[in-house]
Write a protein that holds these residues in place. Structure first.
Motif, PDB file in Angstrom:
ATOM      1  N   VAL A  83       0.823  -1.214   0.000  1.00 51.09           N
ATOM      2  CA  VAL A  83       0.000   0.000   0.000  1.00 51.09           C
ATOM      3  C   VAL A  83       0.857   1.265   0.000  1.00 51.09           C
ATOM      4  O   VAL A  83       0.583   2.206  -0.741  1.00 51.09           O
ATOM      5  CB  VAL A  83      -0.967  -0.005   1.209  1.00 51.09           C
ATOM      6  N   HIS A  84       1.896   1.300   0.826  1.00 54.19           N
ATOM      7  CA  HIS A  84       2.682   2.519   0.987  1.00 54.19           C
ATOM      8  C   HIS A  84       3.936   2.558   0.119  1.00 54.19           C
ATOM      9  O   HIS A  84       4.584   3.599   0.047  1.00 54.19           O
ATOM     10  CB  HIS A  84       3.066   2.703   2.458  1.00 54.19           C
ATOM     11  N   GLY A  85       4.263   1.458  -0.516  1.00 56.55           N
ATOM     12  CA  GLY A  85       5.439   1.428  -1.373  1.00 56.55           C
ATOM     13  C   GLY A  85       5.086   1.115  -2.810  1.00 56.55           C
ATOM     14  O   GLY A  85       5.111   1.985  -3.679  1.00 56.55           O
ATOM     15  N   VAL A  86       4.711  -0.103  -3.076  1.00 55.96           N
ATOM     16  CA  VAL A  86       4.477  -0.588  -4.442  1.00 55.96           C
ATOM     17  C   VAL A  86       3.373   0.194  -5.144  1.00 55.96           C
ATOM     18  O   VAL A  86       3.527   0.618  -6.288  1.00 55.96           O
ATOM     19  CB  VAL A  86       4.154  -2.106  -4.434  1.00 55.96           C
ATOM     20  N   SER A  87       2.246   0.408  -4.479  1.00 60.77           N
ATOM     21  CA  SER A  87       1.114   1.062  -5.139  1.00 60.77           C
ATOM     22  C   SER A  87       1.383   2.540  -5.448  1.00 60.77           C
ATOM     23  O   SER A  87       0.694   3.130  -6.268  1.00 60.77           O
ATOM     24  CB  SER A  87      -0.161   0.932  -4.299  1.00 60.77           C
TER      25      SER A  87
END
Length: 170
Positions: free
Chosen positions: A58-62
């Protein structure tokens, strides 16, 4: 339904979870695990790893359109059992890292990190670790170059007491 799981079972479940996420991210996500083979399986709280993987997504990849990696590693550091969830999404600021770690160490109330990036999942995992391992385990966030890392650290004597015996595998 259970108050405990095992680390190897959690890693197996999370492999399935990440296989689904790789499909969801349509080729933009790679997932890698690295388990130090000399480490024994240990008892742990159920769903200890999944919220950390979800945070990486949620906080990195997306937040990135580029191909991204998430890694799940276990290793020993001195006498401690260490579990690391790493992502190269590079969205964690130093200030956010400092504030979240203050909450994870119970130096600041969890409400200090409310908002769009609420951090309650991290706080929940940290509290469950503290309770399950009698205060001898911790969770922290750190930056390691381009990587954002969620690191669980279980102290040596505590994880040794939580080793799964062959007779328990039934």
């Amino acid at each position: 339904p259970s108050d405990k799981s095992t680390l190897f079972k959690e890693m197996e479940i999370n492999q399935y979870y990440m296989d689904i996420q790789k499909q969801r991210y349509n080729g933009r996500l790679t997932f890698q695990t690295s388990v130090e083979t000399v480490l024994p399986d240990i008892y742990c709280p159920p769903f200890m790893i999944q919220p950390l993987l979800e945070n990486a997504l949620v906080h990195g990849v997306s937040k990135s359109l580029a191909k991204s990696q998430v890694c799940l590693r276990t290793c020993r550091d001195d006498d401690d059992y260490v579990i690391r969830i790493e992502d190269d999404g590079n969205t964690l600021t130093e200030e956010r890292c400092r504030l979240v770690n203050q909450v994870l160490r119970a130096e600041t109330p969890a409400t200090a990190i409310c908002g769009e990036q609420n951090g309650f999942a991290l706080h929940n995992v940290a509290e469950r670790l503290r309770l399950f391992y009698n205060g001898h385990a911790s969770l922290r966030l750190l930056k390691d170059g381009e990587w954002t890392v969620s690191e669980i650290r279980i102290e040596g004597e505590e994880w040794r007491e939580r080793c799964v015996q062959d007779s328990d595998r039934g």
